[in-house]
Design a protein around this motif. Structure first.
Motif, PDB file in Angstrom:
ATOM      1  N   GLU A 366       0.904  -1.181  -0.038  1.00 50.06           N
ATOM      2  CA  GLU A 366       0.211  -0.034  -0.013  1.00 50.06           C
ATOM      3  C   GLU A 366       0.896   1.302  -0.001  1.00 50.06           C
ATOM      4  O   GLU A 366       0.561   2.024  -0.691  1.00 50.06           O
ATOM      5  CB  GLU A 366      -0.951   0.020   1.301  1.00 50.06           C
ATOM      6  N   GLY A 367       1.804   1.337   0.801  1.00 49.11           N
ATOM      7  CA  GLY A 367       2.846   2.604   0.726  1.00 49.11           C
ATOM      8  C   GLY A 367       3.403   2.756  -0.494  1.00 49.11           C
ATOM      9  O   GLY A 367       3.564   3.794  -0.838  1.00 49.11           O
ATOM     10  N   ILE A 368       3.997   1.658  -1.238  1.00 49.90           N
ATOM     11  CA  ILE A 368       4.583   1.959  -2.442  1.00 49.90           C
ATOM     12  C   ILE A 368       3.440   2.278  -3.330  1.00 49.90           C
ATOM     13  O   ILE A 368       3.755   3.233  -4.382  1.00 49.90           O
ATOM     14  CB  ILE A 368       5.277   0.671  -2.700  1.00 49.90           C
ATOM     15  N   ASN A 369       2.603   1.691  -3.269  1.00 46.72           N
ATOM     16  CA  ASN A 369       1.395   2.357  -4.303  1.00 46.72           C
ATOM     17  C   ASN A 369       0.855   3.565  -4.236  1.00 46.72           C
ATOM     18  O   ASN A 369       0.842   4.176  -5.183  1.00 46.72           O
ATOM     19  CB  ASN A 369      -0.074   1.268  -4.209  1.00 46.72           C
ATOM     20  N   ARG A 370       1.072   4.089  -2.900  1.00 49.26           N
ATOM     21  CA  ARG A 370       0.653   5.540  -2.683  1.00 49.26           C
ATOM     22  C   ARG A 370       1.779   6.526  -3.081  1.00 49.26           C
ATOM     23  O   ARG A 370       1.801   7.664  -3.018  1.00 49.26           O
ATOM     24  CB  ARG A 370       0.382   5.809  -1.176  1.00 49.26           C
ATOM     25  N   GLY A 371       3.070   6.005  -3.407  1.00 49.35           N
ATOM     26  CA  GLY A 371       4.171   6.658  -3.770  1.00 49.35           C
ATOM     27  C   GLY A 371       4.957   6.802  -2.536  1.00 49.35           C
ATOM     28  O   GLY A 371       5.890   8.082  -2.757  1.00 49.35           O
TER      29      GLY A 371
END
Length: 523
Positions: A366-371
Motif C-alpha cells: 500500500e505504501g509503495i502504491n501511494r508513492g
C-alpha cells in the motif's frame, strides 16, 4: 506519692516493653498475604495476556462480526448491530507496564533493558488502541495516580507523534541490547523471549501505524511518507518480519487453552452463526480456495444439485439483513456455516495473529502504491496472498478439503480441489493493476481477506479509513443503517474528569459524543 511513683514507673516499663517488641505502625498495615512487588517477568506476562484480550480476545467474537467476517442469526446471543456506546480504556494495563519497568530496575537491571525497551512498544500499542477508538485521549498527564486524577486530553495528532517516537526509541534500544547480547527477558508467551523477533514486531507495527495515517500523509509533524521510506530503505536499522515464523500470535495448545470455536461449544453456536456475505462473497467472487477451508457449503445449494466444491454452493448472509429473516434462511440451509473440520474438530484450530506477516506485506504494498517509497508493490502483494494461503495449508496442486457429512463435527466427507496460484492470479480481479486506484483496491481487498478472524478490529479500521471492502448495511446493522466511526468516551471520564472530557468532545465533535463523527485521523 510513693504509690503513684511505683505505678508510673510500672507503666513506663510496660510501655518500653511494648515498644521494643511491636512493629512500626506502617508495617502493621501491610497485609502479608498481598504482595507489594512482583518480578518484572510476571508483570510482563500479564501485559502480554492483556494484548491478546484487547486485540479481540480471539476469533468469532464481537470484533469479527463488526469486521463482517461472520454474522449472528440468533439474537439470544448476539445481533449484528453497530449500535455502539462507550469503550473501555487501558490505563490499568499501562500502569502495569510502568510497574514492569520499575520492578526491572529494582532487580538491578540498567536503565536500558529488555523490559524498558518493550515498555515503550507497549505504550505505543495501548495508547494507539485507545486513540483510534476515541480520538483525543489523556496521555501526557496520564498514569500519575493521585498526583493528577483529572489529566488533560492530548490531541490525537500529538498522541500519534508520541506513538511514533516510542516506536523509534524502542527500536533503538532493542538494537543496542541485541548488539550487547543483553537480554534478561522471561515470561514471553509469544516470541520465546527473542529480542530480535520483538524488534521485527516493533517495526512492522510502526508500518501499521503509518499506513493508518494515510489521510494525514501531508502533515509535516507526522512525516508519514518519509518515515515509511526510511523503514523500507534501511532494513538493517529497521528489521521487519521475514515470514510467518515472525508473527506476534497467540497459540492455542490444548483443551484448557481453547480456540474460541471447539467441540465443547459446537451445540451452542455452530448453527447460530453463519458466514457473512462481505467476506465469503468476496472469496467466492475471486474463486479463492480459502473458501473451502473456512466455510461449509450451504445445504440447500447441495440439495439443489451443486457440488460441494462449487464456489456457487457457498453463500454468506448480508450483515444488514433483518435478523428474523436471516435466522429463517439459515435454518433452511440457505447460508454457509463455519467449516466444522477446521474450527470445531479440535481445541487448537489456528493461531490468533495480533501483528502478522501478511498484514506487513500488504502495508508495504500500500505504501509503495501511494508513492511513499520505491519498490515493487506487486511482489509484496503476491507475498501477502501466498502467506495467507499458507496459513490455511493451501498449496499449488491437489489439496484435500473437508465438509461435514452429518451436520456435526465428527464425520466428514473429503474432497480434492486443484489449486493453482498462477491461475488464480491470472484473473483480472486479482492480477495487480499497478500503482493506481484499482491496484490499491486490490491490495486492500486481499488485506481484508487475510485479516479474517485475526487482529481484532484491524479489518474494521482499514475499512473505515479506505471504504474497502464495502460493508453491507440494513435493518440488521442498526444505527440508522450506518457503520459508525468511533466509540463514545466511557462514563468514568464524564463523571470523574468531566471538565477535560467536555472540552475534548467540544473541540473534536461540536459537543456531541457521536459514534458517527469522524475523528482527526479520518479527516
Amino acid at each position: 506519692m510513693k504509690l503513684h511513683k511505683h505505678i508510673l514507673l510500672s507503666v513506663l516499663a510496660l510501655g518500653l516493653m511494648l515498644t521494643s517488641c511491636e512493629k512500626p505502625f506502617d508495617q502493621l498495615e501491610q497485609d502479608p498475604n498481598r504482595p507489594t512487588s512482583a518480578p518484572a517477568s510476571l508483570v510482563f506476562n500479564g501485559v502480554l495476556n492483556d494484548m491478546y484480550s484487547i486485540a479481540g480476545g480471539g476469533a468469532w467474537n464481537d470484533s469479527q462480526r463488526y469486521n463482517q467476517f461472520y454474522a449472528s442469526n440468533y439474537n439470544y446471543y448476539a445481533t449484528n448491530e453497530y449500535s455502539w456506546t462507550s469503550t473501555g480504556l487501558y490505563y490499568t494495563t499501562l500502569k502495569n507496564v510502568v510497574k514492569m519497568e520499575q520492578e526491572a530496575k529494582k532487580a538491578g537491571l540498567p536503565d536500558v533493558n529488555a523490559y524498558s525497551a518493550l515498555g515503550k512498544f507497549f505504550r505505543a500499542y495501548f495508547f494507539e488502541q485507545m486513540t483510534k477508538r476515541l480520538g483525543d485521549i489523556p496521555m501526557t498527564q496520564a498514569l500519575q495516580g493521585l498526583d493528577n486524577q483529572t489529566p488533560k486530553y492530548d490531541s490525537q495528532k500529538d498522541v500519534y507523534v508520541q506513538i511514533l517516537k516510542w516506536l523509534d526509541d524502542a527500536n533503538s534500544d532493542l538494537t543496542s541490547l541485541i548488539a550487547k547480547n543483553d537480554n534478561n527477558l522471561s515470561g514471553d508467551i509469544y516470541l520465546n523471549n527473542s529480542l530480535a523477533k520483538w524488534q521485527k514486531v516493533v517495526n512492522s507495527y510502526k508500518l501499521r501505524v503509518l499506513v493508518s495515517l494515510s489521510k494525514k500523509e501531508s502533515d509535516t509533524d507526522l512525516n508519514v511518507k518519509a518515515r515509511f521510506a526510511d523503514v523500507v530503505n534501511n532494513p538493517t536499522k529497521y528489521p521487519l518480519m521475514a515470514s510467518m515464523d515472525d508473527n506476534l500470535q497467540y497459540i492455542y495448545n490444548n483443551q484448557y487453552n481453547k480456540y474460541n470455536r471447539n467441540p465443547d461449544n459446537f451445540g451452542q453456536n455452530a448453527t447460530r452463526e453463519n458466514m457473512a456475505a462481505t467476506y465469503l462473497g468476496t472469496l467466492t467472487s475471486l474463486k479463492d480456495p480459502r473458501t473451502f477451508v473456512v466455510a461449509e457449503p450451504a445445504t440447500a445449494k447441495i440439495a439443489a444439485g451443486l457440488k460441494p466444491t462449487d464456489f456457487a454452493a457457498f453463500v454468506g448472509a448480508s450483515s444488514g439483513e433483518d435478523l428474523a429473516i436471516m435466522s429463517s434462511n439459515a435454518n433452511q440451509g440457505l447460508y454457509s456455516f463455519q467449516n466444522r473440520k477446521h474450527y470445531y474438530s479440535t481445541y487448537t484450530a489456528e493461531p490468533y495473529i495480533l501483528v502478522g506477516y501478511p498484514e506487513l506485506q500488504f502495508s508495504l504494498a500500500e505504501g509503495i502504491n501511494r508513492g511513499w517509497a520505491a519498490g515493487n508493490a506487486e511482489d509484496y502483494y503476491k507475498n501477502g496472498i501466498l502467506a495467507s494461503w499458507g496459513f490455511y495449508g493451501l498449496k499449488d496442486g491437489a489439496n484435500t478439503v473437508y465438509f461435514s457429512a452429518d451436520g456435526g463435527y465428527k464425520v466428514f466427507n473429503t474432497y480434492t480441489v486443484s489449486v493453482s496460484f498462477a491461475d488464480y492470479y491470472a484473473q483480472s480481479a486479482v492480477k495487480y493493476a499497478g500503482n493506481s486506484a484499482d491496484g490499491l483496491k486490490q491490495i486492500l481487498t486481499q488485506k481484508y481477506l487475510a485479516f479474517a478472524q485475526q487482529s481484532g478490529l484491524e479489518a474494521f479500521y482499514n475499512q473505515r479509513r479506505t471504504g474497502v471492502p464495502t460493508f453491507l448495511v440494513g435493518p440488521g446493522t442498526g444505527n440508522s443503517q450506518r457503520i459508525p466511526l468511533r466509540w463514545q468516551y466511557p462514563a468514568t471520564e464524564r463523571s470523574y474528569n468531566a471538565a477535560n472530557n467536555t472540552s475534548a468532545v467540544q473541540s473534536q465533535y461540536g459537543g456531541n459524543d457521536d459514534i458517527n463523527a469522524a475523528m482527526w485521523s479520518l479527516k
